[in-house]
Structures are given as C-alpha cells and as structure tokens.
Enzyme design. Structure first.
Site, PDB file in Angstrom:
ATOM      1  CB  CYS A   1      -4.216  -1.062   5.382  1.00  0.00           C
ATOM      2  SG  CYS A   1      -3.335  -0.394   6.816  1.00  0.00           S
TER       3      CYS A   1
ATOM      4  CD  GLU B   1      -2.408   1.244   2.814  1.00  0.00           C
ATOM      5  OE1 GLU B   1      -3.483   1.858   2.925  1.00  0.00           O
ATOM      6  OE2 GLU B   1      -1.837   0.661   3.769  1.00  0.00           O
TER       7      GLU B   1
ATOM      8  CE  LYS C   1      -8.336   0.628   3.974  1.00  0.00           C
ATOM      9  NZ  LYS C   1      -7.340   1.370   4.786  1.00  0.00           N
TER      10      LYS C   1
END
Length: 532
Positions: free
Chosen positions: A394, A281, A344
């Site tokens: 994440c 990321e 995301k």
C-alpha cells in the site's frame, strides 16, 4: 531619433530596494499555485501545471516578510492538500483528514517562508532562481517524507510527472531529481516574471525548455531478456447486505473464485499458465495461519492454478489488540512458506496504529477503534522458484528507501499490494502514479494489485498496461521481464536528496549573511545622513 518603450515600473521602498508584490495580487497567486499543483496530480494529470504552481508561489512570497511568506505558502498548501487527501475522510471522518491536510500544508508554508528568506540572494543573483527553488522543494519534500510520525510523502512534485518527459530523470536521481527539475522549471518561470525583458530572459527560456523537454532523450535501463508470466487477481469487495465478518469471508471467496476461474481458463487454453499469482493487500482479512477454513480455500486455489500465490493477509497475534499486515507466499500442494513472508514495515499512523494513544484517548474514545498494527523488521523480498519479487504494501510505495531496499536486496520485478476499498478511484490513481515512478527509478517492471482497482502492470518506461477498472472484479495476465541491473538512481540511493538538503542549507546561510550585510549597510547610511 529612435523612440524606446518605457521600462516597466518597479515599486521601491524608502531604502530604494524593490518591494514585494502587492498582497491583493499575492493572495490570488497563492490560491492559483495550490490549484495548479493539485491539477497536476492524478486524477487530473495536467503535469505541466506543476512548474506553474511552483512559480506562482515563488512570485507571491518573494521579498515578503517571513510571516507573510509562510502564510501565503500555507494557503497554497491548504488549496492543494485538502482536496488531494479528501479520500482519507471516507473511513476515518473529517477530523483526521483536516489534521493530516493541515500538517502537510504547513510544509508548503515553510517553503513560502524559505522563499521569502532567500529573497536577497534571488534579487542579487537572479540566475540562481531555478537552482534555489529546486533545492527548496527537494528539502521540503525530504522533511515531509519523514515527519511527523514517519512522514507522509503524498503530493510530491515527482508524482505529478507520470506523462511528462521529466519522469525519465527518476532513473538518474530518483524522485528528488524529478522534483528538482520540476521546481527549477518553475524557478525559470518566476525569474521571467521578476525581471524586465533582456538577454537574460533568453537564458531562462532555454533552461525552461531543457528542463521540460530534454529528459525525453535520456536512455532508460531495465527490461532484461528473461521473462515470467505473472497474474494479478482483483477479486473486488462486496459492499451491501453483509456484516463485517461475512464481508471479510466474501472478499476471500471472491479472490479464490477468480483464481479458480483463471485455472479453468488455463486448462481450456484460453489463458497462459502463470508462474506467480498476486492477490492484493487484505485479500484474506481472515488470518489463514489460524483459520483452517481460510487456509483450505487458499490452498485449493493454489493447487488448481498450479502456481504460488502471494496472499495479502491480516495476521492475528497472541495479543488481541495487535495485528500484522503481511504478504505470504502460498505454494501449491505445500501451503504457506513462512520463510517467504513480508510484514508491512511502515504502518500508517492514526489509521493502522495510534501514536500517543493514551494522550489521544483524552480527546476521544474512538482511538480504541484503531488496532495496533505491528511493523515488520525486514525488506519485502519474496523468492519463488521462478523469480525474486520485491513486495511493498500500500502506502509504502511512496517511501523512497522502502522500495529501493527491495531492489538492492535482489528483486527482479516490483509488486505493490494494496487495498483501496475504503478510498476512491482518485487515491488509487495517485498510488499508481507512484508505481510508475518506481518502475522508471529502478528499471524494474512493476505491478499494482488492488482489491477493487486500480490494478495494472507498469513497464520500465512508466507506461501502464492492462489497467483494470474500479469497483469491479478483474484478472490480468502478462509477461514480465526480469532484471537484476541497477540504475544510477538505485546506486546513488539517498545521496541526491541529501545533497539537495545540504546545498539548501548553504543557501540559507548565504541569505543570512546578505541580510546581515544589508542591515549593516542600512545602519551606516543612516549615520552618514545624520552627520550631514
């Protein structure tokens, strides 16, 4: 005549019923409960303390008034979450850290309140203690995983069991079943404390041993016959001497340079040719779809390695205030494949977007430092010519449904792209523990790719391979087995958790009826006394 030792005294109230533990003992137990739950989690990894923490809070809040039960649980939560989430203060300051930790602690407070509420059932049917405490913790985590603002599942009991036999339960009922087993083991310990030694004690000891040890014998799924070579590139992040824009470029340079070095090693026979390269990321905070220099650098790296690169990129939009956090498949010779892009789905509130921004602005103008990250609308399925990857970004690895959706969507391996540069090694290890659970839960070999560490591969048994250090550059290459089978946990999905919530609701209703019956019996006893 045989002399018998005197029975342990029981404190009783005016109505003859047992009273709670004295507050002078209950308060230290609540503090110890929080400390035990904290030390069970990474980076300490004393997993066997999780049942002890559950038991300590259970004993402290049993038979208490609801307000006192909540207060003791809140104290436990404060001791747990303030140190556990300390890394959130590094970038955002002390106020968001305090608010988040306090909000999480409230849920543990509600667990203490619920334990106090269920006390009549626990007293009447002591054998239910492991089951009831197990259901309470599953329900608490189910609520905490969803609220407020989409929830924050950090610190779940299941995430403390990376080195424990109970981790294998994840393949049968996911994180909720692991949590249930840990909390039920704590219920066995609490029951042993609450009752005098008798034949029932043996039953609790047997149940405790079974919950802690027996899962080691459970078979696991996963590990197919076909494998592909996958590389993780951890480029590291320069921290001193650069302004913001220069640092962004340096991070991209680091990842491209490490990939070019890997290509040179492949050419010289020092390393195997990868089928896929994973960058973490934010490896390109410069939008490569809008910046030609960034695109050229990534293309050069992909062409040199001769394999697609999954690039973690921050994408700009036509609105300067809006951004997207994405993983983009960048192919050699042809560049970005926008049909293989994942955005995301679960941005982090107060860090990646600001809920109720207009209200928050009345408190501080610093809310405008937080960009508005737009949520993606589809699951992270990335298809390459060699394999199908399930990608989450994440903190998304903490959410059951987001990870499961990639597996049901066809993922053969799992990847977590993350950026731990603004946190610390403790946060990275907490995240890696979640990856370990997901690998077992879904029978998929997995990896975590971080800008600064910890990056690693994880087997379907939860074992960690080729773990990198923190704040250093690293390149890891490994064969990963592909699998398309589904574990029982994958097939069941949300049902184990929802079943626990429904059963807990039934227990609350049962406790209400017992409390009502107790009040009615007490009123009748007073009437009879007055008649006499």
């Amino acid at each position: 005549m045989t002399l018998q030792p005197p029975a342990a005294p029981q404190v009783s109230g005016p109505d003859g019923r047992p009273e709670p533990l004295r507050l002078t003992f209950a308060l230290p137990l609540a503090l110890l409960a929080g400390a035990a739950l904290l030390l069970a989690l990474p980076p300490y990894d004393l997993w066997w303390l999780s049942p002890a923490g559950v038991a300590l809070l259970g004993v402290a809040s049993h038979r208490r008034r609801l307000r006192a039960g909540f207060g003791l649980g809140l104290l436990t939560g404060i001791v747990l979450f303030f140190p556990l989430l300390n890394w959130t203060s590094f970038a955002a300051g002390w106020l968001p850290w305090a608010l988040l930790s306090s909000a999480e602690a409230v849920f543990v407070g509600l667990t203490g309140l619920a334990t106090a509420w269920l006390s009549p059932m626990l007293d009447r049917w002591r054998a239910l203690c492991p089951v009831l405490l197990g259901l309470l913790w599953v329900t608490q985590e189910a609520a905490r995983d969803r609220a407020p603002f989409g929830g924050f599942p950090w610190g779940r009991l299941a995430f403390s069991q990376g080195d424990a036999p109970s981790l294998r339960l994840a393949a049968y009922g996911g994180a909720p079943l692991v949590t249930f087993a840990v909390a039920a083991a704590g219920g066995c310990l609490a029951a042993l404390v609450w009752q005098r030694p008798n034949r029932g004690s043996l039953g609790f000891l047997v149940a405790l041993a079974a919950l802690i040890v027996a899962p080691a014998a459970l078979p696991l799924g996963g590990s197919g016959d076909t494998s592909r070579v996958v590389a993780i590139v951890q480029g590291n992040v320069p921290r001193l001497g650069l302004d913001f824009n220069a640092q962004r470029r340096a991070v991209l340079d680091n990842h491209a340079s490490a990939t070019l070095k890997l290509a040179e090693d492949v050419k010289n026979g020092k390393q195997r040719q990868p089928d896929l390269v994973i960058w973490p990321e934010n490896s390109s905070d410069i939008d490569p779809l809008r910046n030609a220099d960034a695109a050229t650098e990534i293309s050069a790296a992909a062409d040199a390695i001769g394999a697609p690169i999954l690039v973690g990129a921050v994408l700009r939009t036509d609105n300067p205030a809006d951004i997207k956090n994405a993983g983009i498949l960048w192919n050699p010779n042809t560049g970005p494949d926008l049909t293989q892009e994942y955005v995301k789905q679960h941005p982090v509130p107060f860090a990646e977007y600001m809920p109720m921004r207009s209200v928050a602005r009345l408190v501080t103008d610093k809310v405008d430092l937080v960009k508005n990250m737009l949520a993606g609308d589809h699951t992270g399925i990335i298809r390459t010519s060699a394999l199908t990857l399930g990608d989450v970004i994440c903190f998304e690895v903490a959410y059951d449904g987001i990870v499961r959706d990639t597996v049901t969507g066809g993922a053969q391996i799992l990847a977590v792209q993350t950026n731990n540069a603004t946190f610390n090694a403790a946060e990275a290890r907490q995240q890696l523990a979640m990856v370990r659970l997901r690998a077992v839960e879904h029978g998929r070999e997995s990896l975590m790719a971080s800008t600064v560490g910890v990056s690693a591969f994880v087997g379907t048994d939860g074992e960690v391979h080729d773990e990198s250090g923190f704040n250093e550059a690293a390149v890891m290459v490994r064969d990963m087995k592909l699998d398309e089978s589904r574990t029982l946990a994958t097939r069941l999905g949300i049902w184990p958790e929802m079943s626990g919530v429904v059963l807990a609701a039934g227990a609350f209703i049962g406790a209400f009826l017992l409390r009502r019956k107790r009040r009615t019996s007490g009123d009748n006893a007073e009437v009879k006394t007055e008649e006499r």
